[in-house]
Scaffold this motif. Sequence first.
Motif, PDB file in Angstrom:
ATOM      1  N   ALA A  69      13.605  -0.108  -2.177  1.00 40.06           N
ATOM      2  CA  ALA A  69      12.661  -0.607  -1.282  1.00 40.06           C
ATOM      3  C   ALA A  69      12.707  -0.656   0.313  1.00 40.06           C
ATOM      4  O   ALA A  69      12.381  -0.344   0.885  1.00 40.06           O
ATOM      5  N   LYS A  70      13.545  -1.801   0.229  1.00 31.19           N
ATOM      6  CA  LYS A  70      14.009  -2.371   1.474  1.00 31.19           C
ATOM      7  C   LYS A  70      14.557  -0.825   2.340  1.00 31.19           C
ATOM      8  O   LYS A  70      15.074  -0.962   3.158  1.00 31.19           O
ATOM      9  N   GLY A  71      15.852  -0.429   1.204  1.00 35.29           N
ATOM     10  CA  GLY A  71      16.754   0.154   1.856  1.00 35.29           C
ATOM     11  C   GLY A  71      16.192   1.212   2.442  1.00 35.29           C
ATOM     12  O   GLY A  71      16.496   2.008   3.110  1.00 35.29           O
ATOM     13  N   PHE A  72      14.776   1.628   1.320  1.00 33.22           N
ATOM     14  CA  PHE A  72      14.258   3.200   1.512  1.00 33.22           C
ATOM     15  C   PHE A  72      13.367   2.924   2.726  1.00 33.22           C
ATOM     16  O   PHE A  72      12.347   4.075   3.007  1.00 33.22           O
ATOM     17  N   CYS A  74      10.077   1.419   2.507  1.00 33.20           N
ATOM     18  CA  CYS A  74       8.983   0.890   2.233  1.00 33.20           C
ATOM     19  C   CYS A  74       8.076   1.059   2.770  1.00 33.20           C
ATOM     20  O   CYS A  74       8.421  -0.588   3.729  1.00 33.20           O
ATOM     21  N   SER A  75       6.983   0.859   3.128  1.00 32.21           N
ATOM     22  CA  SER A  75       5.263   0.056   4.244  1.00 32.21           C
ATOM     23  C   SER A  75       5.156  -0.900   3.024  1.00 32.21           C
ATOM     24  O   SER A  75       5.721  -1.621   2.242  1.00 32.21           O
ATOM     25  N   ASP A  76       4.119  -1.932   3.918  1.00 31.19           N
ATOM     26  CA  ASP A  76       4.249  -3.161   3.383  1.00 31.19           C
ATOM     27  C   ASP A  76       3.517  -2.691   2.247  1.00 31.19           C
ATOM     28  O   ASP A  76       3.037  -3.665   1.591  1.00 31.19           O
ATOM     29  N   THR A  77       2.570  -1.551   2.355  1.00 30.74           N
ATOM     30  CA  THR A  77       1.368  -2.146   1.157  1.00 30.74           C
ATOM     31  C   THR A  77       2.878  -1.608  -0.292  1.00 30.74           C
ATOM     32  O   THR A  77       2.162  -2.133  -1.116  1.00 30.74           O
ATOM     33  N   THR A  78       3.296  -0.834  -0.092  1.00 32.34           N
ATOM     34  CA  THR A  78       4.063  -1.177  -0.918  1.00 32.34           C
ATOM     35  C   THR A  78       5.316  -1.748  -1.431  1.00 32.34           C
ATOM     36  O   THR A  78       5.295  -1.951  -2.723  1.00 32.34           O
ATOM     37  N   PHE A  79       5.463  -3.292  -0.341  1.00 33.64           N
ATOM     38  CA  PHE A  79       5.512  -4.818  -0.623  1.00 33.64           C
ATOM     39  C   PHE A  79       4.226  -5.394  -1.454  1.00 33.64           C
ATOM     40  O   PHE A  79       5.416  -6.234  -2.472  1.00 33.64           O
ATOM     41  N   GLU A  80       3.327  -4.899  -0.950  1.00 33.94           N
ATOM     42  CA  GLU A  80       1.915  -5.706  -1.987  1.00 33.94           C
ATOM     43  C   GLU A  80       2.313  -5.265  -2.978  1.00 33.94           C
ATOM     44  O   GLU A  80       1.362  -6.345  -4.118  1.00 33.94           O
ATOM     45  N   ASN A  81       2.414  -4.315  -3.418  1.00 30.69           N
ATOM     46  CA  ASN A  81       2.298  -3.625  -5.012  1.00 30.69           C
ATOM     47  C   ASN A  81       3.181  -4.092  -5.819  1.00 30.69           C
ATOM     48  O   ASN A  81       2.948  -3.805  -7.066  1.00 30.69           O
TER      49      ASN A  81
END
Length: 538
Positions: A69-72, A74-81
């Motif tokens: 996800a870091k490489g892609f 992704c949004s903060d919401t993704t990291f929350e998920n």
Amino acid sequence: MSLECYPITVLPHLSRLFVDYTELRTAAPDAPVRRFYAASPFDDRWMQGRSGRLQPERNVLVDALTEQAKGFGCSDTTFENLEKLRNGARVVVTGQQVGLLGGPLLTLMKAATAIRKAQVASERGVPHVPIFWMATEDHDLDEVNQVSLLARHSVETLHSTFPQHRQQPVGDLVLGPQIEAVLEKAEELLAYAPITELLRSSYTPQDTLASAFAKFIAGVFAEFGLIVIDASTRAFHQMGAPVMRAAIEDADALHAAVVQRNHDLAAAGYGAQVLVHDDSTLLFVVGEDGNRVALKRAAGSNEWKAGSRVYTAEELLAILDAEPERISPNALLRPVFQDAILPTSAYIGGPAEIAYFAQLQPLYSAILGVPTPILPRLSGTLVTAPIRTVMDQHEVAFRDALTTADALSQRLAARAMPIEGKRKIAGAGNALDAELKEVEQWMSAMDSNLGHSASIAANKMRYQMNRLRRLAANWQLERETFLRKHAEAMTLNLHPNGHVQERLLAGVQFLAVSSVDLARMLVENAEQDCPGHRVFDI
């Protein structure tokens, strides 16, 4: 915003198995289709999840997903998920090949459905997060190296080039400087809409087909925290290694179970979506040359053939232990591999996937102990404001536009004829038909052979009457040339080149022209209170 709901059968070329599956809600208790699926597509029991023999190691899984996800980007919401997933949330999964520039519109509809299903389950007290599984290990470049966009009067299909490609997984292919020409043409066709900025930042020369696709789809659904997975790496293959091990060690039993399931489908009047041959296996291997090749094996044999290379079962198991990323599942085994890695409650699929899921229950039962329910994705056609205006002007419904431009223009011309002319043609046609029926009946009563000849002659007269109608319509078309242009515009947008819009045209096309937040609109309408095909004004 206008919404129309049609039966799914409004779409052409659907398998009988898929159509019967979508009608499970009202099917009889003993309907043959019931035995091939884990649940009805509209049964909410899937939200409670399943507990199979193989359970994912959540910390290992989330750590690997977080790194990607870091490489892609992704949004903060993704990291929350991702943290919700670490803390026990289950997942709703969908997936698609890593198509150029984000792939067809159906890709967005799959992602939107997974997001909405996860939202609904969470709202009902069962935490879920959405995951998009990128099919990066496929090696058929022709299936992903194209994207279709609308030009003014035609569909233009853009391609890029990958000189380095042989038979290796497509997800690893670097886009290279040649992607620049594709982006320039796409920007022109999309009228330099804001979404082209996301295309530019995703599809850079340094990116691969997989990383570019991931950045794009994660960016489109950034608000909803879509988690994107590329499971081709060693980390994920190590997690799913027990599935591949079972496919090697229990090859004969699994092959026999799938063959029996195909026989059962045939006995119920259905066909198998994925063909299984006598020497088929469930696995591919990446050889020393980097090419991905299907493994073949005769029943009872210890020889597994990949082209001219022969492996023993022991050699394959050694590769699985040392380099698990070199062993990968085929289409039938991939969902089982996926659900050994992820705590899946349901998979979101299209018609073809739903059809081949009917073949999977024996594999799920043997390896994981319990099958995963598959739910249908949102199916829809998007209508822009200019096309809606033309449809309303000519009183054309969506169903009317699922034809050719010639056929629709004939219909528009027939409607546009002066009332007096329409009455004369209709009156002549009705009178002719009535008289011909009486003559046919009279001649048939005298002699059956005479009646048959009369029927043939009468049909020729009816053909000539229809020819008169076409001549009048063509004259009207020549007089009012805009009718053909309007017919061409409607069919091009709603049934491009004779294809269903969602299967041919790129999702980015509609992100560029929509007057609404398209990602949000798709998510909000993906709960499927309309169980068929939806038509949206955008």
